[in-house]
Design an enzyme around this catalytic site. Structure first.
Site, PDB file in Angstrom:
ATOM      1  N   CYS A 165      32.741 -28.276  38.015  1.00 13.47           N
ATOM      2  CA  CYS A 165      32.625 -26.845  37.704  1.00 13.47           C
ATOM      3  C   CYS A 165      32.337 -26.776  36.207  1.00 13.47           C
ATOM      4  O   CYS A 165      33.011 -27.450  35.413  1.00 13.47           O
ATOM      5  CB  CYS A 165      33.920 -26.100  38.031  1.00 13.47           C
ATOM      6  SG  CYS A 165      33.943 -24.392  37.425  1.00 13.47           S
ATOM      7  N   THR A 166      31.327 -26.004  35.840  1.00 14.61           N
ATOM      8  CA  THR A 166      30.909 -25.996  34.442  1.00 14.61           C
ATOM      9  C   THR A 166      31.899 -25.285  33.522  1.00 14.61           C
ATOM     10  O   THR A 166      31.772 -25.352  32.302  1.00 14.61           O
ATOM     11  CB  THR A 166      29.514 -25.355  34.303  1.00 14.61           C
ATOM     12  OG1 THR A 166      29.527 -24.091  34.983  1.00 14.61           O
ATOM     13  CG2 THR A 166      28.445 -26.246  34.905  1.00 14.61           C
ATOM     14  N   HIS A 167      32.892 -24.615  34.100  1.00 18.71           N
ATOM     15  CA  HIS A 167      33.942 -24.026  33.257  1.00 18.71           C
ATOM     16  C   HIS A 167      34.880 -25.120  32.704  1.00 18.71           C
ATOM     17  O   HIS A 167      35.476 -24.944  31.639  1.00 18.71           O
ATOM     18  CB  HIS A 167      34.812 -23.056  34.063  1.00 18.71           C
ATOM     19  CG  HIS A 167      34.231 -21.690  34.256  1.00 18.71           C
ATOM     20  ND1 HIS A 167      33.159 -21.447  35.084  1.00 18.71           N
ATOM     21  CD2 HIS A 167      34.593 -20.482  33.735  1.00 18.71           C
ATOM     22  CE1 HIS A 167      32.880 -20.146  35.062  1.00 18.71           C
ATOM     23  NE2 HIS A 167      33.736 -19.543  34.253  1.00 18.71           N
TER      24      HIS A 167
ATOM     25  N   CYS B  39      25.809 -23.963  37.218  1.00 19.23           N
ATOM     26  CA  CYS B  39      26.979 -23.603  38.014  1.00 19.23           C
ATOM     27  C   CYS B  39      26.979 -24.532  39.221  1.00 19.23           C
ATOM     28  O   CYS B  39      25.967 -24.603  39.949  1.00 19.23           O
ATOM     29  CB  CYS B  39      26.837 -22.144  38.446  1.00 19.23           C
ATOM     30  SG  CYS B  39      28.056 -21.623  39.659  1.00 19.23           S
TER      31      CYS B  39
ATOM     32  N   THR C 276      28.836 -24.271  41.911  1.00 23.18           N
ATOM     33  CA  THR C 276      28.959 -23.496  43.139  1.00 23.18           C
ATOM     34  C   THR C 276      27.570 -23.026  43.588  1.00 23.18           C
ATOM     35  O   THR C 276      27.211 -23.157  44.757  1.00 23.18           O
ATOM     36  CB  THR C 276      29.892 -22.288  42.896  1.00 23.18           C
ATOM     37  OG1 THR C 276      31.087 -22.768  42.274  1.00 23.18           O
ATOM     38  CG2 THR C 276      30.244 -21.600  44.176  1.00 23.18           C
TER      39      THR C 276
ATOM     40  N   TYR D   9      32.607 -17.130  41.553  1.00 20.93           N
ATOM     41  CA  TYR D   9      31.678 -17.451  42.633  1.00 20.93           C
ATOM     42  C   TYR D   9      32.362 -18.326  43.695  1.00 20.93           C
ATOM     43  O   TYR D   9      32.005 -18.290  44.857  1.00 20.93           O
ATOM     44  CB  TYR D   9      30.479 -18.229  42.073  1.00 20.93           C
ATOM     45  CG  TYR D   9      29.320 -17.388  41.591  1.00 20.93           C
ATOM     46  CD1 TYR D   9      29.416 -16.004  41.437  1.00 20.93           C
ATOM     47  CD2 TYR D   9      28.097 -17.997  41.288  1.00 20.93           C
ATOM     48  CE1 TYR D   9      28.332 -15.257  40.997  1.00 20.93           C
ATOM     49  CE2 TYR D   9      27.011 -17.256  40.861  1.00 20.93           C
ATOM     50  CZ  TYR D   9      27.119 -15.887  40.711  1.00 20.93           C
ATOM     51  OH  TYR D   9      26.034 -15.162  40.278  1.00 20.93           O
ATOM     52  N   GLY D  10      33.313 -19.111  43.238  1.00 20.27           N
ATOM     53  CA  GLY D  10      33.896 -20.145  44.105  1.00 20.27           C
ATOM     54  C   GLY D  10      34.609 -19.625  45.335  1.00 20.27           C
ATOM     55  O   GLY D  10      34.840 -20.378  46.283  1.00 20.27           O
TER      56      GLY D  10
ATOM     57  N   GLU E   2      38.218 -18.088  32.325  1.00 17.04           N
ATOM     58  CA  GLU E   2      37.478 -16.845  32.105  1.00 17.04           C
ATOM     59  C   GLU E   2      38.388 -15.772  31.489  1.00 17.04           C
ATOM     60  O   GLU E   2      37.951 -14.935  30.713  1.00 17.04           O
ATOM     61  CB  GLU E   2      36.908 -16.388  33.451  1.00 17.04           C
ATOM     62  CG  GLU E   2      35.749 -15.462  33.399  1.00 17.04           C
ATOM     63  CD  GLU E   2      34.427 -16.101  32.965  1.00 17.04           C
ATOM     64  OE1 GLU E   2      33.753 -15.460  32.160  1.00 17.04           O
ATOM     65  OE2 GLU E   2      34.076 -17.211  33.403  1.00 17.04           O
TER      66      GLU E   2
ATOM     67  N   ASP F  18      25.110 -18.783  35.296  1.00 18.04           N
ATOM     68  CA  ASP F  18      26.420 -19.154  35.850  1.00 18.04           C
ATOM     69  C   ASP F  18      27.108 -17.842  36.228  1.00 18.04           C
ATOM     70  O   ASP F  18      26.603 -16.754  35.925  1.00 18.04           O
ATOM     71  CB  ASP F  18      27.235 -19.907  34.778  1.00 18.04           C
ATOM     72  CG  ASP F  18      28.624 -20.294  35.269  1.00 18.04           C
ATOM     73  OD1 ASP F  18      28.735 -20.823  36.386  1.00 18.04           O
ATOM     74  OD2 ASP F  18      29.613 -20.043  34.551  1.00 18.04           O
ATOM     75  N   SER F  19      28.299 -17.958  36.820  1.00 16.75           N
ATOM     76  CA  SER F  19      29.054 -16.747  37.141  1.00 16.75           C
ATOM     77  C   SER F  19      29.633 -16.108  35.865  1.00 16.75           C
ATOM     78  O   SER F  19      29.961 -14.928  35.860  1.00 16.75           O
ATOM     79  CB  SER F  19      30.203 -17.092  38.087  1.00 16.75           C
ATOM     80  OG  SER F  19      31.062 -18.026  37.460  1.00 16.75           O
TER      81      SER F  19
HETATM   82  N1  DGL Z   1      31.164 -22.380  36.689  1.00 18.87           N
HETATM   83  C1  DGL Z   1      31.007 -22.312  38.092  1.00 18.87           C
HETATM   84  C2  DGL Z   1      30.856 -23.642  38.746  1.00 18.87           C
HETATM   85  O1  DGL Z   1      30.370 -24.552  38.107  1.00 18.87           O
HETATM   86  C3  DGL Z   1      31.586 -21.174  38.873  1.00 18.87           C
HETATM   87  C4  DGL Z   1      33.048 -20.935  38.850  1.00 18.87           C
HETATM   88  C5  DGL Z   1      33.368 -19.673  39.622  1.00 18.87           C
HETATM   89  O2  DGL Z   1      32.824 -18.628  39.278  1.00 18.87           O
HETATM   90  O3  DGL Z   1      34.139 -19.739  40.603  1.00 18.87           O
HETATM   91  O4  DGL Z   1      31.161 -23.814  39.903  1.00 18.87           O
END
Ligand code: DGL
Length: 266
Positions: free
Chosen positions: A185-187, A73, A75, A42-43, A153, A10-11
């Site tokens: 988004c996994t966050h 992730c 993204t 990453y987004g 984050e 992931d990012s």
């Molecule tokens: N956790 C990521 C996702 O599922 C990336 C979030 C990011 O870095 O912008 O999209």
């Protein structure tokens, strides 16, 4: 091959939500985790940049003998899944986080479903087009919520700032009347409770962590790749060391985390 680890990336900390669920559902598996903290979020990047990062990270995870590459992730799943499959499918199982969620929902009778995610994920239309194909009578509405991943984050999770941002996004008119909300988004599972609260706890909040882990278990079983190891040998790497990563990683894995910096970009 069975004893080889599951490679996850992931990012940043987002993929830890998936890694954590995997450890619960598949306790005999070892993982190698890569958080590309040097490039997050990453987004906001281009799809080309994400494909470039994903390729190099996949090579790194293969250097650690990963039998599966799990793109934890959304993204990167939206931008690089097909590309990674084409490049690396002959060396490992490649798994994304979007298809398992779409397949999980497909037989449900839902009038209106919402998706939130990064700008790149939402603008890719990946969820909307896949859901529209499998659930043509369901209205799918999508909303980019780009501040949420950097906010998490940075460790803003249970305070006034995070609550105000979450409320401001999720009370958007677009999401009115949804019966389920996909956390694209996994966050976002880190703030699942606060999100659920905005909908008075009566909208189903769908997060990929458990769904993907169950799909992974099926794939490992079907391909004879299950590991039932009793010894834990998980490894966590970041491309740039951040205090927040370590703090959140310890929230999920307590003290059992073996974290190192990997200079894959120099
Ligand atoms: N956790 C990521 C996702 O599922 C990336 C979030 C990011 O870095 O912008 O999209």
């Amino acid at each position: 091959m069975n004893n080889n680890p599951i490679g996850i990336f992931d990012s940043g900390v987002g993929g830890l939500t998936v890694a954590h669920a995997i450890k619960q559902i598949l306790p005999g598996e070892n993982i190698v985790y890569f958080g590309d903290t040097a490039h997050l979020p990453y987004g906001d990047k281009s799809a080309e940049a994400i494909r470039y990062y994903s390729k190099r990270i996949t090579e790194f995870l293969l250097e650690h003998n990963s039998k599966v590459i799990l793109i934890a992730c959304n993204t990167a799943s939206a931008s690089a899944f097909e590309y990674l499959k084409k490049e690396f499918e002959n060396r490992a199982v490649i798994l994304d986080v979007i298809d398992p969620v779409v397949n999980y929902l497909q037989n449900r009778k839902l009038n209106k479903v919402g998706v939130i995610g990064t700008k790149l994920t939402i603008n890719s239309g990946a969820y909307a087009s896949k859901l529209n194909m499998l659930m043509p009578s369901t209205t799918v509405v999508s909303l980019a919520t780009p501040l949420l991943a950097p906010m998490i984050e940075e460790g803003f999770i249970f305070d006034d700032i995070s609550n105000a941002i979450i409320r401001s996004y999720l009370t958007n008119e677009t999401l009115a009347g949804i019966e389920a909300l996909i956390l694209g988004c996994t966050h976002y599972p880190v703030i699942k409770n606060q999100i659920s609260k905005i909908f008075n706890f009566n909208t189903e909040i769908v997060d990929s962590a458990r769904i993907v882990s169950v799909v992974l278990r099926e794939i490992l079983e079907k391909n004879g790749l299950m590991n039932n190891s009793k010894t834990v040998d998980d490894k966590f790497f970041v491309s740039d060391y951040t205090v927040c990563f370590e703090k959140i990683a310890r929230m999920f894995f307590e003290d059992k985390i073996n974290l190192s910096k990997a200079n894959i970009w120099s």
